[in-house]
Motif scaffolding. Sequence first.
Motif, PDB file in Angstrom:
ATOM      1  N   ILE A 299      45.045  37.838  36.149  1.00 36.81           N
ATOM      2  CA  ILE A 299      44.716  37.002  37.315  1.00 36.81           C
ATOM      3  C   ILE A 299      43.293  36.477  37.220  1.00 36.81           C
ATOM      4  N   SER A 300      42.366  37.330  36.778  1.00 38.67           N
ATOM      5  CA  SER A 300      40.959  36.917  36.675  1.00 38.67           C
ATOM      6  C   SER A 300      40.786  35.793  35.662  1.00 38.67           C
ATOM      7  N   ASN A 301      41.429  35.922  34.505  1.00 43.60           N
ATOM      8  CA  ASN A 301      41.312  34.884  33.481  1.00 43.60           C
ATOM      9  C   ASN A 301      42.056  33.610  33.880  1.00 43.60           C
ATOM     10  N   ALA A 302      43.189  33.764  34.539  1.00 43.74           N
ATOM     11  CA  ALA A 302      43.890  32.581  35.045  1.00 43.74           C
ATOM     12  C   ALA A 302      43.032  31.867  36.088  1.00 43.74           C
ATOM     13  N   SER A 303      42.336  32.647  36.905  1.00 47.90           N
ATOM     14  CA  SER A 303      41.438  32.063  37.904  1.00 47.90           C
ATOM     15  C   SER A 303      40.359  31.231  37.231  1.00 47.90           C
ATOM     16  N   ALA A 304      39.822  31.747  36.120  1.00 45.00           N
ATOM     17  CA  ALA A 304      38.780  31.019  35.400  1.00 45.00           C
ATOM     18  C   ALA A 304      39.284  29.672  34.903  1.00 45.00           C
ATOM     19  N   LYS A 322      39.743  28.171  46.461  1.00 40.05           N
ATOM     20  CA  LYS A 322      40.594  28.880  45.510  1.00 40.05           C
ATOM     21  C   LYS A 322      39.922  30.178  45.044  1.00 40.05           C
ATOM     22  N   ALA A 323      38.594  30.189  44.960  1.00 40.73           N
ATOM     23  CA  ALA A 323      37.878  31.391  44.528  1.00 40.73           C
ATOM     24  C   ALA A 323      38.184  32.568  45.457  1.00 40.73           C
ATOM     25  N   TRP A 324      38.159  32.323  46.773  1.00 42.06           N
ATOM     26  CA  TRP A 324      38.458  33.394  47.716  1.00 42.06           C
ATOM     27  C   TRP A 324      39.943  33.747  47.707  1.00 42.06           C
ATOM     28  N   ALA A 325      40.790  32.760  47.473  1.00 41.06           N
ATOM     29  CA  ALA A 325      42.230  33.034  47.405  1.00 41.06           C
ATOM     30  C   ALA A 325      42.552  33.943  46.219  1.00 41.06           C
ATOM     31  N   PHE A 326      41.960  33.656  45.062  1.00 38.03           N
ATOM     32  CA  PHE A 326      42.176  34.496  43.883  1.00 38.03           C
ATOM     33  C   PHE A 326      41.656  35.917  44.125  1.00 38.03           C
ATOM     34  N   THR A 327      40.560  36.039  44.863  1.00 37.97           N
ATOM     35  CA  THR A 327      39.994  37.357  45.152  1.00 37.97           C
ATOM     36  C   THR A 327      40.972  38.204  45.963  1.00 37.97           C
ATOM     37  N   LEU A 328      41.590  37.606  46.978  1.00 37.34           N
ATOM     38  CA  LEU A 328      42.560  38.332  47.796  1.00 37.34           C
ATOM     39  C   LEU A 328      43.787  38.725  46.983  1.00 37.34           C
ATOM     40  N   LEU A 376      38.169  49.428  43.415  1.00 32.43           N
ATOM     41  CA  LEU A 376      36.787  48.950  43.429  1.00 32.43           C
ATOM     42  C   LEU A 376      36.566  47.856  42.390  1.00 32.43           C
ATOM     43  N   LYS A 377      37.196  47.994  41.215  1.00 35.37           N
ATOM     44  CA  LYS A 377      37.019  47.042  40.132  1.00 35.37           C
ATOM     45  C   LYS A 377      37.612  45.670  40.444  1.00 35.37           C
ATOM     46  N   SER A 378      38.641  45.622  41.265  1.00 35.36           N
ATOM     47  CA  SER A 378      39.423  44.391  41.418  1.00 35.36           C
ATOM     48  C   SER A 378      38.603  43.221  41.952  1.00 35.36           C
ATOM     49  N   ILE A 379      37.715  43.465  42.914  1.00 34.29           N
ATOM     50  CA  ILE A 379      36.954  42.378  43.523  1.00 34.29           C
ATOM     51  C   ILE A 379      35.898  41.814  42.570  1.00 34.29           C
ATOM     52  N   PRO A 380      34.973  42.641  42.040  1.00 37.00           N
ATOM     53  CA  PRO A 380      33.974  42.070  41.126  1.00 37.00           C
ATOM     54  C   PRO A 380      34.579  41.498  39.855  1.00 37.00           C
TER      55      PRO A 380
END
Length: 457
Positions: A299-304, A322-328, A376-380
């Motif tokens: 998800i993180s790399n797809a977000s990028a 979209k940045a906040w949507a990917f975070t959720l 904890l890791k998921s958000i950063p």
Amino acid sequence: MMMPTLVLQQFNRGFFRSLFWIALPIALQSMLFSSRSLVDILMLGQLGNVEVAAAGIAGKAFFVAIIMLFGVSTGGAMLTAQYWGANNKQGVCEATALTVMISGGFASVAAALFLFIPETIMGFATQSPEVIALGSDYLQITAFNLLGAAFGISMAVGLRSMHQPGVSTLFSGIGIAANMFLNWILIFGQFGLPAMGIKGAAWATLLSGAIELVLLGSYLYGRKHLLAFNFSTIKSVCNQKDISRFLKLSLPITFNHLAWAGGIFVYHAIIGQLGVDGLAAMSVITPIESLSLAMLIGISNASAVFIGNLLGANKNDEAYLKAWAFTLVNLACALATVLLMFVIKQPLLSLFSGLTADVRNLTDHFFDIFAIVLVLKSIPMVMIVGVLRAGGDIKFCFYQDIIAQWVIGIPVTAFCAFVLHWPIEWVYALLGLEELVKWFASSFRVYSRRWINNLVA
């Protein structure tokens, strides 16, 4: 309209379809990459604690080198994503060629270290002569695999930027299947071959990597793919302007990745200095950690990719929402992953039949602790990998990692381990301290919008 409402409006069928079309292949590729280590540990775990500990340290050193290559390639990933968003196909090809060239140079340096000073590298994490000897053999054999990895990683980020991550995932799947088969043959000595133990695992890694490399290269060049650059492409990018721009993006990220991966190795070394049992338990839990993080990485790399495409097209407001949507989405995925981890915990750990009772019990505790750290890791993770770096905010990411890990996390962990003599489970739990720091710092940075930049305008 309130921002939370605008963010929630991003969640539609098209959003999830596009996200998971890219995220799932990346997650699968991450799982396949992690499963190489897990297969090694599972099979070597039938031989004893020493072999598991040696493979764990050597694998962590190899992980540092691979992370360095991912760091170098991230500069190319930012450029190719924005070139693709700007519909500049020549730019995509040239950025990929430059990524392969520079990644190959860094891989050669790392391979030389593995070949000529493997004992020194192993000695950072353990004082056991037997563990050092076995791990050194592993590093020397797998050193050449880094050169192929430089090509494969560079092509993977290019394909990802073009929304074609499934291509590299397919050949990663073939590579891991070959790795499993060769592991079985070479570790235990099947078909009349001698049992090679940890050397067999190393040779299986090298040979399966070569198979994957040849198949991927044959596919790209056989189909005359856009990324199949030639000598003239290399010649066109060998100029000060292109190289300087690439290094300006890549070097801070590479140092960032090296500092972070080096810190992970130091954490491993701190646990290792507390005894071989702790080292063996951490060696078992590390590939399980990697598998658990696979979907979050996807998800993180797809977000990028999406954020990079939007910034390249100057759609800044949409990129911010979209940045906040990917975070959720990443947070929700982390919670679902934790539930799944506890469902499969006992069947999974029971596969490591060669471990002693003490190591098995310690691994059980490490598993529970990591499940909490995962959330904890998921958000950063998504904010750093998927948002801030996509906008070229690499200096902030670098300084944040240095402060969170090297100024706060590692010193506190070492102090509690060697001065306060905390129980090893408590020391392991301190690995989540830096994630807590990054949680708050990354959130404030994304909110500030200072990461929004068009890198190819």
